[in-house]
Design a protein around this motif. Sequence first.
Motif, PDB file in Angstrom:
ATOM      1  N   THR A 151       0.837  -1.191   0.000  1.00 50.75           N
ATOM      2  CA  THR A 151       0.000   0.000   0.000  1.00 50.75           C
ATOM      3  C   THR A 151       0.874   1.243   0.000  1.00 50.75           C
ATOM      4  OG1 THR A 151      -1.704  -1.167   1.262  1.00 50.75           O
ATOM      5  CG2 THR A 151      -1.830   1.238   1.223  1.00 50.75           C
ATOM      6  N   ALA A 152       0.552   2.178  -0.886  1.00 48.04           N
ATOM      7  CA  ALA A 152       1.258   3.459  -0.950  1.00 48.04           C
ATOM      8  C   ALA A 152       0.275   4.573  -0.647  1.00 48.04           C
ATOM      9  CB  ALA A 152       1.861   3.670  -2.331  1.00 48.04           C
ATOM     10  N   SER A 153       0.717   5.563   0.100  1.00 46.34           N
ATOM     11  CA  SER A 153      -0.074   6.766   0.360  1.00 46.34           C
ATOM     12  C   SER A 153       0.495   7.882  -0.502  1.00 46.34           C
ATOM     13  CB  SER A 153       0.006   7.171   1.832  1.00 46.34           C
ATOM     14  OG  SER A 153      -0.564   6.171   2.641  1.00 46.34           O
ATOM     15  N   ILE A 154      -0.316   8.360  -1.451  1.00 45.30           N
ATOM     16  CA  ILE A 154       0.126   9.420  -2.356  1.00 45.30           C
ATOM     17  C   ILE A 154      -0.984  10.456  -2.475  1.00 45.30           C
ATOM     18  CG2 ILE A 154       1.664   7.856  -3.610  1.00 45.30           C
ATOM     19  CD1 ILE A 154      -0.352   7.824  -5.887  1.00 45.30           C
ATOM     20  N   THR A 155      -0.650  11.608  -3.006  1.00 43.73           N
ATOM     21  CA  THR A 155      -1.653  12.669  -3.120  1.00 43.73           C
ATOM     22  C   THR A 155      -2.724  12.296  -4.148  1.00 43.73           C
ATOM     23  OG1 THR A 155      -0.487  13.864  -4.860  1.00 43.73           O
ATOM     24  CG2 THR A 155       0.056  14.462  -2.555  1.00 43.73           C
ATOM     25  N   ASN A 156      -3.901  12.861  -3.960  1.00 43.33           N
ATOM     26  CA  ASN A 156      -4.982  12.666  -4.928  1.00 43.33           C
ATOM     27  C   ASN A 156      -4.570  13.204  -6.297  1.00 43.33           C
ATOM     28  OD1 ASN A 156      -6.632  11.520  -2.989  1.00 43.33           O
ATOM     29  ND2 ASN A 156      -7.695  13.425  -2.532  1.00 43.33           N
ATOM     30  N   ALA A 157      -3.813  14.309  -6.298  1.00 41.33           N
ATOM     31  CA  ALA A 157      -3.348  14.887  -7.560  1.00 41.33           C
ATOM     32  C   ALA A 157      -2.459  13.893  -8.309  1.00 41.33           C
ATOM     33  CB  ALA A 157      -2.602  16.188  -7.306  1.00 41.33           C
ATOM     34  N   ALA A 158      -1.597  13.176  -7.597  1.00 38.97           N
ATOM     35  CA  ALA A 158      -0.726  12.187  -8.234  1.00 38.97           C
ATOM     36  C   ALA A 158      -1.544  11.040  -8.819  1.00 38.97           C
ATOM     37  CB  ALA A 158       0.304  11.661  -7.241  1.00 38.97           C
ATOM     38  N   VAL A 159      -2.577  10.602  -8.091  1.00 38.81           N
ATOM     39  CA  VAL A 159      -3.456   9.543  -8.604  1.00 38.81           C
ATOM     40  C   VAL A 159      -4.081   9.987  -9.920  1.00 38.81           C
ATOM     41  CG1 VAL A 159      -5.633   8.304  -8.200  1.00 38.81           C
ATOM     42  CG2 VAL A 159      -3.944   8.472  -6.370  1.00 38.81           C
ATOM     43  N   ASP A 160      -4.581  11.206  -9.940  1.00 37.80           N
ATOM     44  CA  ASP A 160      -5.218  11.732 -11.150  1.00 37.80           C
ATOM     45  C   ASP A 160      -4.209  11.903 -12.286  1.00 37.80           C
ATOM     46  OD1 ASP A 160      -7.605  11.791  -9.730  1.00 37.80           O
ATOM     47  OD2 ASP A 160      -7.444  13.943  -9.272  1.00 37.80           O
ATOM     48  N   ASP A 161      -3.042  12.473 -11.984  1.00 38.46           N
ATOM     49  CA  ASP A 161      -2.015  12.705 -13.004  1.00 38.46           C
ATOM     50  C   ASP A 161      -1.539  11.394 -13.636  1.00 38.46           C
ATOM     51  OD1 ASP A 161      -2.117  15.432 -12.583  1.00 38.46           O
ATOM     52  OD2 ASP A 161      -0.288  15.490 -11.363  1.00 38.46           O
ATOM     53  N   LEU A 162      -1.413  10.344 -12.806  1.00 38.89           N
ATOM     54  CA  LEU A 162      -0.929   9.054 -13.296  1.00 38.89           C
ATOM     55  C   LEU A 162      -2.050   8.199 -13.883  1.00 38.89           C
ATOM     56  CD1 LEU A 162       1.502   8.210 -10.358  1.00 38.89           C
ATOM     57  CD2 LEU A 162       2.140   8.874 -12.683  1.00 38.89           C
ATOM     58  N   GLY A 163      -3.296   8.606 -13.669  1.00 38.12           N
ATOM     59  CA  GLY A 163      -4.434   7.838 -14.180  1.00 38.12           C
ATOM     60  C   GLY A 163      -4.576   6.485 -13.515  1.00 38.12           C
ATOM     61  N   LEU A 164      -4.289   6.417 -12.208  1.00 38.30           N
ATOM     62  CA  LEU A 164      -4.340   5.139 -11.497  1.00 38.30           C
ATOM     63  C   LEU A 164      -5.782   4.685 -11.314  1.00 38.30           C
ATOM     64  CD1 LEU A 164      -1.631   5.758  -8.756  1.00 38.30           C
ATOM     65  CD2 LEU A 164      -1.362   4.795 -11.043  1.00 38.30           C
ATOM     66  N   LYS A 165      -6.022   3.416 -11.673  1.00 34.68           N
ATOM     67  CA  LYS A 165      -7.357   2.838 -11.565  1.00 34.68           C
ATOM     68  C   LYS A 165      -7.239   1.363 -11.198  1.00 34.68           C
ATOM     69  CE  LYS A 165      -9.695   5.656 -15.121  1.00 34.68           C
ATOM     70  NZ  LYS A 165      -9.044   6.850 -14.890  1.00 34.68           N
ATOM     71  N   THR A 166      -8.244   0.848 -10.511  1.00 31.28           N
ATOM     72  CA  THR A 166      -8.294  -0.570 -10.185  1.00 31.28           C
ATOM     73  C   THR A 166      -8.144  -1.398 -11.453  1.00 31.28           C
ATOM     74  OG1 THR A 166      -9.715  -0.138  -8.283  1.00 31.28           O
ATOM     75  CG2 THR A 166      -9.723  -2.374  -9.145  1.00 31.28           C
ATOM     76  N   GLY A 167      -7.272  -2.408 -11.391  1.00 30.78           N
ATOM     77  CA  GLY A 167      -7.025  -3.278 -12.535  1.00 30.78           C
ATOM     78  C   GLY A 167      -5.859  -2.837 -13.395  1.00 30.78           C
ATOM     79  N   GLY A 168      -5.388  -1.603 -13.187  1.00 33.57           N
ATOM     80  CA  GLY A 168      -4.264  -1.107 -13.967  1.00 33.57           C
ATOM     81  C   GLY A 168      -2.944  -1.693 -13.491  1.00 33.57           C
ATOM     82  N   LYS A 169      -1.968  -1.684 -14.357  1.00 33.58           N
ATOM     83  CA  LYS A 169      -0.617  -2.133 -14.015  1.00 33.58           C
ATOM     84  C   LYS A 169       0.165  -0.967 -13.427  1.00 33.58           C
ATOM     85  CE  LYS A 169      -1.145  -6.272 -15.617  1.00 33.58           C
ATOM     86  NZ  LYS A 169      -1.276  -7.394 -14.708  1.00 33.58           N
ATOM     87  N   ALA A 170       1.013  -1.268 -12.456  1.00 32.63           N
ATOM     88  CA  ALA A 170       1.832  -0.237 -11.822  1.00 32.63           C
ATOM     89  C   ALA A 170       3.119  -0.868 -11.312  1.00 32.63           C
ATOM     90  CB  ALA A 170       1.075   0.417 -10.673  1.00 32.63           C
ATOM     91  N   THR A 171       4.123  -0.045 -11.130  1.00 37.50           N
ATOM     92  CA  THR A 171       5.372  -0.482 -10.518  1.00 37.50           C
ATOM     93  C   THR A 171       5.519   0.236  -9.183  1.00 37.50           C
ATOM     94  OG1 THR A 171       6.403  -0.825 -12.670  1.00 37.50           O
ATOM     95  CG2 THR A 171       7.883  -0.616 -10.788  1.00 37.50           C
ATOM     96  N   VAL A 172       5.698  -0.549  -8.129  1.00 39.24           N
ATOM     97  CA  VAL A 172       5.938  -0.004  -6.802  1.00 39.24           C
ATOM     98  C   VAL A 172       7.435   0.264  -6.702  1.00 39.24           C
ATOM     99  CG1 VAL A 172       5.838  -0.493  -4.331  1.00 39.24           C
ATOM    100  CG2 VAL A 172       4.019  -1.336  -5.838  1.00 39.24           C
ATOM    101  N   VAL A 173       7.802   1.489  -6.349  1.00 40.41           N
ATOM    102  CA  VAL A 173       9.203   1.853  -6.194  1.00 40.41           C
ATOM    103  C   VAL A 173       9.423   2.186  -4.724  1.00 40.41           C
ATOM    104  CG1 VAL A 173      11.029   3.436  -6.881  1.00 40.41           C
ATOM    105  CG2 VAL A 173       9.279   2.771  -8.536  1.00 40.41           C
TER     106      VAL A 173
END
Length: 69
Positions: free
Chosen positions: A36-58
């Motif tokens: 689990t990562a805690s990030i700003t709502n703006a970052a979620v929107d900018d990155l287009g993060l959505k359930t089911g999407g692929k992501a890399t945890v850094v």
Amino acid sequence: MRISARNQISGTIVDVIKGATTSHVRVDIGDGTIITASITNAAVDDLGLKTGGKATVVIKASDVMIAVD
């Protein structure tokens, strides 16, 4: 993308829970293991993060601590 952090783990977004200013993004990295990562709502929107999407945890940590009773 090139980045100096060596701890990079690919996975699938299982949940994005938005709060007032911060979101909790849960990523399944395999075998049901969730990071689990805690990030700003703006970052979620900018990155287009959505359930089911692929992501890399850094993970870039300056300190790692362990405590026991």
